[in-house]
Every structure is written in structure tokens, then in C-alpha cells.
Design a protein around this motif. Sequence first.
Motif, short mmCIF file in Angstrom:
data_model
loop_
_atom_site.label_atom_id
_atom_site.label_comp_id
_atom_site.label_asym_id
_atom_site.label_seq_id
_atom_site.Cartn_x
_atom_site.Cartn_y
_atom_site.Cartn_z
N GLY A 367 18.23 28.82 30.54
CA GLY A 367 17.44 29.57 29.58
C GLY A 367 18.25 30.08 28.41
N GLY A 368 19.56 29.93 28.47
CA GLY A 368 20.45 30.36 27.40
C GLY A 368 21.05 31.73 27.64
N VAL A 369 22.26 31.92 27.13
CA VAL A 369 22.95 33.21 27.15
C VAL A 369 23.55 33.43 25.77
CG1 VAL A 369 24.85 34.56 28.13
CG2 VAL A 369 23.50 33.05 29.61
N GLU A 370 23.31 34.62 25.19
CA GLU A 370 23.84 34.88 23.85
C GLU A 370 24.11 36.37 23.64
OE1 GLU A 370 20.90 34.12 20.72
OE2 GLU A 370 19.38 34.05 22.31
N ASP A 371 25.04 36.63 22.73
CA ASP A 371 25.42 37.98 22.34
C ASP A 371 25.94 38.76 23.54
OD1 ASP A 371 25.89 40.34 21.06
OD2 ASP A 371 23.80 40.78 20.56
N VAL A 372 27.10 38.35 24.02
CA VAL A 372 27.79 39.03 25.11
C VAL A 372 29.09 39.59 24.54
CG1 VAL A 372 28.88 38.80 27.37
CG2 VAL A 372 26.82 37.47 26.84
N ARG A 373 29.28 40.90 24.69
CA ARG A 373 30.51 41.53 24.19
C ARG A 373 31.21 42.24 25.35
NH1 ARG A 373 28.10 44.41 18.69
NH2 ARG A 373 26.76 42.64 18.08
N ILE A 374 32.49 41.94 25.48
CA ILE A 374 33.31 42.48 26.56
C ILE A 374 34.55 43.08 25.94
CG2 ILE A 374 34.59 41.88 28.66
CD1 ILE A 374 32.73 39.36 28.84
N TRP A 375 34.91 44.31 26.34
CA TRP A 375 36.12 44.92 25.80
C TRP A 375 36.70 45.92 26.80
CZ3 TRP A 375 31.25 46.05 23.79
CH2 TRP A 375 30.83 47.38 23.84
N ASP A 376 37.98 46.13 26.67
CA ASP A 376 38.68 47.13 27.49
C ASP A 376 38.45 46.91 28.99
OD1 ASP A 376 39.45 48.22 25.08
OD2 ASP A 376 38.03 49.89 25.14
N VAL A 377 38.62 45.67 29.44
CA VAL A 377 38.50 45.39 30.87
C VAL A 377 39.85 44.92 31.41
CG1 VAL A 377 36.05 44.83 30.72
CG2 VAL A 377 37.72 42.98 30.56
N ASP A 378 40.08 45.22 32.68
CA ASP A 378 41.31 44.81 33.36
C ASP A 378 40.93 43.86 34.48
OD1 ASP A 378 43.66 44.47 34.69
OD2 ASP A 378 44.06 46.60 35.03
N LEU A 379 41.12 42.56 34.22
CA LEU A 379 40.80 41.53 35.21
C LEU A 379 42.07 40.84 35.69
CD1 LEU A 379 37.67 39.88 33.54
CD2 LEU A 379 37.81 41.94 34.93
N ALA A 380 43.19 41.56 35.62
CA ALA A 380 44.46 40.98 36.06
C ALA A 380 44.40 40.59 37.53
CB ALA A 380 45.60 41.95 35.81
N ARG A 381 43.69 41.36 38.35
CA ARG A 381 43.62 41.10 39.79
C ARG A 381 42.42 40.27 40.18
NH1 ARG A 381 46.48 43.86 43.64
NH2 ARG A 381 45.44 42.32 44.94
N SER A 382 41.71 39.71 39.22
CA SER A 382 40.62 38.80 39.55
C SER A 382 41.16 37.40 39.77
CB SER A 382 39.57 38.78 38.43
OG SER A 382 40.12 38.20 37.26
N ARG A 383 40.36 36.54 40.38
CA ARG A 383 40.83 35.18 40.65
C ARG A 383 40.84 34.34 39.38
NH1 ARG A 383 38.89 31.60 45.74
NH2 ARG A 383 40.15 33.22 46.72
N TYR A 384 39.77 34.41 38.59
CA TYR A 384 39.63 33.51 37.43
C TYR A 384 39.68 34.22 36.08
CZ TYR A 384 37.76 30.43 41.08
OH TYR A 384 37.59 29.70 42.23
N GLY A 385 39.37 35.50 36.01
CA GLY A 385 39.34 36.19 34.73
C GLY A 385 38.00 36.01 34.04
N ILE A 386 38.02 35.45 32.81
CA ILE A 386 36.80 35.13 32.07
C ILE A 386 36.46 33.67 32.33
CG2 ILE A 386 35.71 34.99 29.81
CD1 ILE A 386 36.33 37.85 30.64
N HIS A 387 35.24 33.42 32.81
CA HIS A 387 34.89 32.10 33.34
C HIS A 387 33.51 31.70 32.83
CE1 HIS A 387 34.76 29.41 37.22
NE2 HIS A 387 35.01 28.73 36.14
#
Length: 523
Positions: A367-387
Motif C-alpha cells: 500500500g506504500g510507505v512515505e514520509d518517515v522521519r527518524i532521529w536521535d536513535v541508538d540502534l548500535a545493539r540491534s541486529r540490522y539497524g535501519i532495514h
Amino acid sequence: MPDGFDMFDACATATTLTLFWDKPERADRGTVYTLFVDGVPAARVARTFATIEGLAPDRRYHVELRACFPEGASAIRLAGGSFRTEAVKRDIDVSRPPYNAVGDGVTMNTRAIQQALDDCDASSRVVIPAGVFLTGALTMHSESELHVKAGGTLQGSVDPSDYEPRVWSRFEGVERECYASLVNVGVLDHTAGCTTHDVRLSGEGTIRGGGARLMRATIDRERVRMGGELDDMADYIAACENEDTVPARVRGRLISICNAERVELAGLVFEDGSSWNIHCVYSRHIVTHGATIRSSGVWNGDGWDPDSSEDCVLFDTTFDTGDDMVAIKSGKNPEGNRINRPTRRVRIFSCSALGGHGIAIGSEISGGVEDVRIWDVDLARSRYGIHIKATAKRGGYVRDVSVRDSTVAAVTIHSVSYNDDGESGPGQPYFERFRFERLHALGRYWGETADDVYPSTAVLVKGFDKPGHEARDIVFKDVTLGGVDGGCGRVELCDCAGVVFDRVDAAANPVADPSRPFKAAVS
């Protein structure tokens, strides 16, 4: 307002306002914000949210937001707004008459708690006090609140029959009949707008599902119900993730929000749904903050999943999940293409991962995904990060995504081959207009334990092979790659166009462990 700044909002209680706002385009980690309440300075923070306490109930306050940018000499007005605190609510304690729920972790309290929820109106809230209150599926209506006090746990049963009758739901992008969730807000209907409104789940306690035991019991029960039908689907099942994929799709969530608007989830621990923890579908203005979301031993144990929903905000939340900490979705081909309800205007900030796969967009994006804003996150301990991911048969699109001022395990934008069962949609997806600025992509893949760390591709961009469907218009600016123990600065590009690297530094890695194999891509 400044460019890229269009959110200034608040969640209110009787004595507090929690304000939150977009990070302006020119802001960075050194920007400081001041909030003025009725002209008086009330908070000064270096983040994009703040809670003002000690306010009077049922009163309107004018709030002004100003920012002092590192290069500026004086504060600049960003936004202003008028917000009203709530009137003091009447507590409906489920442990008191006429409900008499028992918090011993053994007594089933479904009827008592449901009656309290049915009796709740806009001037009251249902309270779970200290203790463990065992229950099956519960339903919340418009203008109601469920408040779990510190030391209190709303504990979901591990018996699938306690989540019957089944309800119409959506799982992995397809509408189907599923077991009810532990807490259910609204009724699913893709032809309708929002039919439930103004619901809150709040407190310092815990809402816990039946976890892995309920997951396994539900799958086994569905396998018996389907009987020989599963044998007849052998060829189809061979294309699925594993033999549990089909019977597992009937699992309920921990919290299910359907066709609802103005839903707030504040301050609680949400854990151990039998599949995803928080799932909102065909909904808008869903705000989650000050929470902890975790799951253990649960297959598909996602944390927070907005699905064909709008204006979804997540901040000040810690994750430790068995799958994606966040998964943004909008349906699966071809049904998702036909329903055609995108997810848009998602804001995620000031969140961190203690485990889990990271922030995913997809793979159900028909159906589509749009206008996603991400800031000031700590994903160092995640498996993939931004995926960001989808299969070639999915259709739909992901566009206008920005990630700023964050640390991530990696940035991965790619076509995938898994979750690829079912009929094809009308064509390949589009990935376009992404911006990654002031990031540290560590280039390392976290396994199941703290010591299970491998070097991996720091940036992977792999679009689709049909001309015009390449991943395109992607900017990496002021990005550091690798430079940490077990990390890697590797970049892989394939089927892409218009990828810009501006001041990207592939730092040397201090330790190279030859015993750790390189993971060139994620699954």
C-alpha cells in the motif's frame, strides 16, 4: 515554521503536558530547545520532547517552543500552541466491588476487568493495582483509559481459548480471522475510517502477554483445526518461511489497534505478545512514549508496528525484542495493492535498542510507505539497524525517508527473497528519496548474545532489476562507517541510481577477528 518542521503536539494528563515536536532541518545534536508556558520558561532540553509537570487540571495553557542552534546567537521561535490539561478522573479499581478481580496470578479475571472497561467513560479510568491479574482478551471502547499502577501486571493467559471468539484482523499484510489480542481497540474495516477514538493505556506497570507458551499453543491448536488442509498445501508451504508459517498467522497481538484515532500508550512495559506486541492498522494519531517494549523466545516478536496508518509517533522508548523493534507496513500483494492504504507521517526519535533487529520498513509495503522521519536513535545493539526491504513481487513503494543524528548497526535497503509466498502484485516496488545524515553505521551484525558479533556490510543499497525500479535518489551525508571493535566500513551497491556520498568516512577498525566470518548481507 522552519523547513521540515510540521509537528508540535502534546499528550495531556490532569497535571502534565508532554510536548513533542519535529527536529528542524537545521538542528543537530547541539541544538537546545526552551518551552515557555503562558510566557514563563518551563523547560530547557537538548531533545525534541519534554514533560511539564505541576499544572492545574482542566485548564488551557499556551506553549511556545524556541530553539537555540549552535551557529546562532539567539533563540528562534519554532512553534506555539494551546493545550488543555484533563479534568481529574475517577478511578475504577478492578480489585474493589463490584468487580472484585484478584491479583494472585491464578484467578481468571476476564469478566471482571471487561465489565470495568465497559463501565469506563471519559471522566474515569480503569485501574489495575499492584498484583498479577490474569485475563483473556479485553476490549476497549472510545473515550476510555486503562491504567496499570507500579507493581501491577495485566497478565495474558497462555490458553488460546481465552482469546475467542476470533476476530477479523490483518497479519503479515493479509486480512484474515485471528485470535483476539490481549487488549483490543477498534474493529478492522479497510472500507471505513476511524470508528474508535480517544483511548489511553498508561501507568508504570506491565502489560504482559502469554509469550512463547501461547504462541506454541496457538500454532498447535490451529494445526489440529486445519487438519488435512495443511497436507493439501504442501507446495505452497514449501514457499513459506517454515512449516509453522501458515498456522502461526492466526496468532493475536499483545495490543491491537484497528480503525482508531487518538490512541496514546504511555509509560508502560509491554512484553511477550504471542506475535507482535503493538500493532495499529487503518488508524491515525497513535502516540507511544516513555515505554519499554520487549519479547523473549517469540517468533515474529516485533515491538511496534504501524500498518496502513497515519501520524504515528514513537519516542522515549527502549526495545529488546525477538524480531524487529519497529516494523512499518502497509499490506501484502495483491490485496495490499487493492486496498491501497499507505502508512505515512511516521516519527521515531529518542529510542534505543538493547536487542532486536532494529527499525524495519517492509517487507509488506504494497500500500506504500512515505514520509518517515527518524532521529536521535541508538540502534548500535540491534541486529540490522535501519532495514528497508520488499520482495520484487510486492508492488507499492517506500519514499521520503530520513534518518539523522543516530548510531545504527548498519543501513540496508534491498530487495529480498523471503516472505515471498502468495500471488504477485502488479509490479516491482519503488524505493526512492532517502536521506541519511550524521550517522555512525558500525558495520557489525549482532547475534543472540553480547559476544556473538560479526562484521557486516555497513551500507547496502540493492534495488530491483526492472528498469525504473532501481533504488534511487539516496544521500549519505556526514556518515562514519565502521571504526569499532568487530565493525566494518564496507559499502555494497547494486541496481541503484543517484546515490550520493558526501563526507562519508570509512574508519579503520581497531580489532579484526579472523575467527568471525563476514556477513555480506542480512536475511
